[in-house]
Every structure is written in structure tokens, then in C-alpha cells.
Design a protein around this motif. Structure first.
Motif, PDB file in Angstrom:
ATOM      1  N   THR A  37       0.838  -1.199   0.000  1.00 21.09           N
ATOM      2  CA  THR A  37       0.000   0.000   0.000  1.00 21.09           C
ATOM      3  C   THR A  37       0.876   1.254   0.000  1.00 21.09           C
ATOM      4  O   THR A  37       0.602   2.212  -0.718  1.00 21.09           O
ATOM      5  CB  THR A  37      -0.925  -0.021   1.244  1.00 21.09           C
ATOM      6  OG1 THR A  37      -1.739  -1.198   1.157  1.00 21.09           O
ATOM      7  CG2 THR A  37      -1.805   1.200   1.303  1.00 21.09           C
TER       8      THR A  37
ATOM      9  N   ALA B 218       2.024  -6.472  -6.893  1.00 16.63           N
ATOM     10  CA  ALA B 218       1.879  -7.264  -5.663  1.00 16.63           C
ATOM     11  C   ALA B 218       2.102  -8.746  -5.967  1.00 16.63           C
ATOM     12  O   ALA B 218       2.822  -9.432  -5.247  1.00 16.63           O
ATOM     13  CB  ALA B 218       0.503  -7.045  -5.045  1.00 16.63           C
TER      14      ALA B 218
ATOM     15  N   TRP C 228       6.656  -2.468  -8.377  1.00 18.22           N
ATOM     16  CA  TRP C 228       7.028  -3.070  -7.085  1.00 18.22           C
ATOM     17  C   TRP C 228       6.494  -4.487  -6.985  1.00 18.22           C
ATOM     18  O   TRP C 228       5.582  -4.877  -7.712  1.00 18.22           O
ATOM     19  CB  TRP C 228       6.511  -2.225  -5.919  1.00 18.22           C
ATOM     20  CG  TRP C 228       5.006  -2.081  -5.825  1.00 18.22           C
ATOM     21  CD1 TRP C 228       4.235  -1.139  -6.453  1.00 18.22           C
ATOM     22  CD2 TRP C 228       4.095  -2.891  -5.073  1.00 18.22           C
ATOM     23  NE1 TRP C 228       2.908  -1.324  -6.141  1.00 18.22           N
ATOM     24  CE2 TRP C 228       2.794  -2.376  -5.297  1.00 18.22           C
ATOM     25  CE3 TRP C 228       4.260  -3.994  -4.231  1.00 18.22           C
ATOM     26  CZ2 TRP C 228       1.650  -2.931  -4.693  1.00 18.22           C
ATOM     27  CZ3 TRP C 228       3.114  -4.549  -3.635  1.00 18.22           C
ATOM     28  CH2 TRP C 228       1.841  -4.010  -3.868  1.00 18.22           C
TER      29      TRP C 228
ATOM     30  N   SER D 275       4.954 -10.099   1.137  1.00 18.95           N
ATOM     31  CA  SER D 275       4.081 -10.701   2.155  1.00 18.95           C
ATOM     32  C   SER D 275       2.869 -11.412   1.567  1.00 18.95           C
ATOM     33  O   SER D 275       1.953 -11.794   2.279  1.00 18.95           O
ATOM     34  CB  SER D 275       3.626  -9.630   3.151  1.00 18.95           C
ATOM     35  OG  SER D 275       2.713  -8.746   2.525  1.00 18.95           O
ATOM     36  N   LYS D 276       2.866 -11.607   0.238  1.00 20.73           N
ATOM     37  CA  LYS D 276       1.776 -12.375  -0.384  1.00 20.73           C
ATOM     38  C   LYS D 276       2.317 -13.779  -0.670  1.00 20.73           C
ATOM     39  O   LYS D 276       2.745 -14.457   0.237  1.00 20.73           O
ATOM     40  CB  LYS D 276       1.288 -11.665  -1.648  1.00 20.73           C
ATOM     41  CG  LYS D 276       0.796 -10.230  -1.392  1.00 20.73           C
ATOM     42  CD  LYS D 276      -0.661 -10.172  -1.007  1.00 20.73           C
ATOM     43  CE  LYS D 276      -1.115  -8.818  -0.511  1.00 20.73           C
ATOM     44  NZ  LYS D 276      -1.415  -7.863  -1.570  1.00 20.73           N
TER      45      LYS D 276
HETATM   46  C1  LIG Z   1      -2.066  -6.710  -1.277  1.00 27.34           C
HETATM   47  C2  LIG Z   1      -2.086  -5.776  -2.421  1.00 27.34           C
HETATM   48  C3  LIG Z   1      -1.651  -4.464  -2.285  1.00 27.34           C
HETATM   49  C4  LIG Z   1      -1.210  -3.898  -0.973  1.00 27.34           C
HETATM   50  O1  LIG Z   1      -0.147  -4.576  -0.412  1.00 27.34           O
HETATM   51  P1  LIG Z   1       0.016  -4.643   1.195  1.00 27.34           P
HETATM   52  O2  LIG Z   1       1.359  -5.202   1.365  1.00 27.34           O
HETATM   53  O3  LIG Z   1      -1.093  -5.507   1.690  1.00 27.34           O
HETATM   54  O4  LIG Z   1      -0.129  -3.238   1.683  1.00 27.34           O
HETATM   55  C5  LIG Z   1      -1.676  -3.653  -3.395  1.00 27.34           C
HETATM   56  N1  LIG Z   1      -2.087  -4.112  -4.576  1.00 27.34           N
HETATM   57  C6  LIG Z   1      -2.511  -5.362  -4.758  1.00 27.34           C
HETATM   58  C7  LIG Z   1      -2.937  -5.811  -6.118  1.00 27.34           C
HETATM   59  C8  LIG Z   1      -2.541  -6.237  -3.681  1.00 27.34           C
HETATM   60  O5  LIG Z   1      -2.989  -7.478  -3.860  1.00 27.34           O
END
Ligand SMILES: *Cc1c(COP(=O)(O)O)cnc(C)c1O
Length: 348
Positions: free
Chosen positions: A59, A170, A194, A198-199
Motif C-alpha cells: 500500500t 503485488a 514493485w 508478504s503475499k
Molecule cells: C495486497 C495488495 C496491495 C497492498 O499490499 P500490502 O502489502 O497488503 O499493503 C496492493 N495491490 C494489490 C494488487 C494487492 O494485492
């Protein structure tokens, strides 16, 4: 429990925790945390960008990219399902003073033509179109993978028309796993991009935002201003480096698991699954034909130890990740299918 709520539900593995414990650290704010510097260089190289900055979240990557590349009163162009538009608490408006043009899309992917049509004609009365963002892969619209040629056309149109081009990556590495196209091919020529740690990569926290050196200098200023500067962040960066060494290959397996789940529940009564669903590690489907809300459906699954996420009145999202194995997917599919059959029988 099989947790398909999100790929954010992964917990650091013992190997990752060991790497974190052993990390060499310094002070991030004065550019002297060696592990953080190594992570930033590694991700910048992965994305074919000049430099990177470690962020506490994706974010903040999006927000900072917008803050650096717009001025108050500008407009940014995104898709109507995007994280920037729907789930960042309107940070771009609240902090950056920019408005958002959200393009209507069926699955989070708009066409180069739709983008070009959305660019404002310069006028005293109009906001200035300043930045376009592409979400690769799409999150709330089911993990769609953007076509490389379309991304490049959008990038080129942006350049010609004086807009900056940004990738919310992400889950960019899930797209790489799905297509075999290198991350740097996707990010080539984009002004900012970017990836989230953490996903699917399984880190407890963090993301790395990349761009050219001038962009990163300005991004650092905003990171600091927003309270995102850290100290011994090498503890966290070590998790990122560990993930890049050990958790990238399994993203293809995660993608395959989403497709397996789709195939196992396809044809269940009352589940509407769009053609082209589950292109990466996310499967979205609708329970509208069953006459129940997504929240009720998700609750019924949870009672049987399968956690999925209600993301709309009738939309369910299931996301695969490194803590879900094939037997888990098969069990989740059995529960979802049986629940659909039970609800469907009630309606007859
Ligand atoms: C999770 C996510 C974000 C934000 O990432 P965080 O690390 O949760 O703040 C932004 N864009 C997408 C597409 C996401 O899936």
C-alpha cells in the motif's frame, strides 16, 4: 483448516525465521543496513530497474509512487477493481490530492484503447492525467494476467501523452510463473514497479518499490515523511532474500492449485465461474444462482474448516499459497461442491 482467504495468511517458515535471526543489520535510514541494501538491489535487478526502496507494505509502494509522480489536482487512471481504487482508504486522494479515473473492466484488465480514451484533453477546466497503473496480476477480479503486448502499448501511449506508467506488482511473480515471461520484461520502460513480499512469497511484512535513481530519491523522502523509514530492517529484508531464493518456484504450484480448484468445482450447481477464471493463484466465483450471499456461503464453508473470502454480495475469492497443498485443495473443492449441492437442493 484450509485457509484460502488470502496469500497473506502464510506464516514465516522455519528456514525463513532462521535467515531472519542470522541477518546482518545496520541502520536503514542512513543506508547502512547491508541486508536491506542487498534486497533492494536484488529486486531492482529482478525488475530491470535502476534502484529500489524497501517499504513496510505494498500500500505504501502505491501511495509513494503516486505522490512522487503526481501533483494535487492531477488524475490517475486505474481499473475499477484495483487495490488503489478500492482498498487503500483513498490514500491518493487523502494525502496526494489526486482524483481517480477508474476504468470499467470485466476482470481488472482494460484495453489500451480504453486507457487512451480516458486521458484528459488538456484544458484549463480539466484535471491533468498524470499516471496510469496496471495491476499485474489483478487481485479482486480473480488473478487475471495482463498480456505483455497490451502492457507495452499502454506504457508507450502513456509516454507519448506525458503520463507516468506504474505497475502494482503485488503478485507480479505469479504472472511470471503463469507465463514464463521475465519480471523485467513486464517492467521494462515503466517508471515505477514493485513486488510484495508478504503475499505468495510468504514473508511476514514488506515490499520493494523500484524505479530510476531520481524516482527512488524522491520515494525515500515520502517514505520518511509517512513514517515508513526503519532501523534494523535487515531482519525483515532477510526474509525477502530468503523468499526470493526459496519461495519463487512454488508460485507455479500455487497457480496450478487455483486451476485445480476451478476444475474440481466447475459444474457444481449454482456456482458461476467466469471463462478464463484462475489464470494465476486466485479463483473468483459467484454464488448468486444459489440465492445466498457470499458471506453466508463463506460461513458455511468455514464451519467445515475451509476458509474462503466474500469479496462482494455474491462473489467468493479463493487464493492459494505455500501453506496449501494438493490434498487441501481437493478437500476444499469437496466442501465447496457439497455446499453448492446442498443449497441448490434446498431451492428445488
Ligand atoms: C495486497 C495488495 C496491495 C497492498 O499490499 P500490502 O502489502 O497488503 O499493503 C496492493 N495491490 C494489490 C494488487 C494487492 O494485492
Amino acid at each position: 483448516m484450509i485457509d484460502l482467504y488470502s496469500d497473506t495468511q502464510t506464516r514465516p517458515t522455519p528456514g525463513m525465521r532462521a535467515a531472519m535471526a542470522a541477518a546482518e543489520v545496520g541502520d536503514e535510514q542512513s543506508d547502512s543496513d547491508p541486508t536491506t541494501l542487498a534486497l533492494c538491489a536484488r529486486v531492482a535487478d529482478l525488475l530491470g530497474q535502476k534502484a529500489g526502496v524497501f517499504m513496510p507494505s505494498g500500500t505504501m509502494c502505491n501511495l509513494v509512487a503516486i505522490l512522487v509522480q503526481t501533483r494535487p489536482g492531477d488524475e490517475i487512471i486505474v481499473d475499477d477493481q484495483s487495490h488503489i481504487y478500492n482498498t487503500e482508504a483513498a490514500g491518493s486522494a487523502a494525502i496526494g490530492g489526486v482524483s481517480v479515473a477508474a476504468l470499467k473492466t470485466p476482470a481488472g484488465v482494460y484495453t489500451p484503447e480504453a486507457f487512451e480514451a480516458a486521458i484528459r484533453v488538456p484544458a484549463r477546466t480539466a484535471p491533468r492525467s498524470a499516471l496510469v497503473s496496471i495491476e499485474q496480476t489483478t487481485s479482486f477480479s480473480g488473478g487475471s494476467v495482463w498480456d505483455l503486448a497490451d502492457m507495452r502499448r499502454i506504457r508507450d501511449i502513456a509516454k507519448t501523452r506525458g503520463l507516468k506508467a506504474h505497475i502494482d506488482g503485488a503478485r507480479l511473480l505469479n504472472a511470471v510463473a503463469a507465463t514464463g515471461i521475465a519480471a523485467k520484461a513486464y517492467a521494462e520502460g515503466f517508471d515505477s514497479a514493485w513486488i510484495d513480499l508478504s503475499k505468495g512469497l510468504g514473508c511476514p511484512v514488506g515490499a520493494v518499490l523500484c524505479g530510476d535513481r531520481d524516482f527512488i530519491t524522491q520515494a525515500w523522502r515520502w517514505k520518511y515523511r509517512l513514517g515508513g523509514a526503519m532501523r534494523q530492517s535487515g531482519i525483515l529484508a532477510a526474509a525477502g532474500l530468503y523468499a526470493l531464493d526459496h519461495h519463487v518456484d512454488q508460485l507455479a504450484r500455487d497457480n496450478a492449485h487455483a486451476a485445480l480448484l476451478r476444475d474440481r468445482i466447475a459444474g457444481a450447481p449454482g456456482l458461476a465461474i467466469a471463462a478464463g477464471a484462475a489464470q494465476s493463484n486466485i479463483l473468483c466465483f459467484s454464488v448468486a444462482p444459489l440465492g445466498v450471499t457470499a458471506a453466508r456461503f463463506a460461513e458455511a464453508c468455514l464451519a467445515q474448516d475451509i476458509r474462503v473470502r466474500a469479496i462482494g454480495a455474491h462473489e467468493i475469492r479463493a487464493t492459494t499459497h505455500l501453506e496449501v497443498d494438493e490434498p487441501g485443495i481437493l478437500r476444499a473443492a469437496d466442501v465447496i461442491r457439497a455446499e453448492a449441492e446442498r443449497l441448490s437442493a434446498l431451492r428445488d
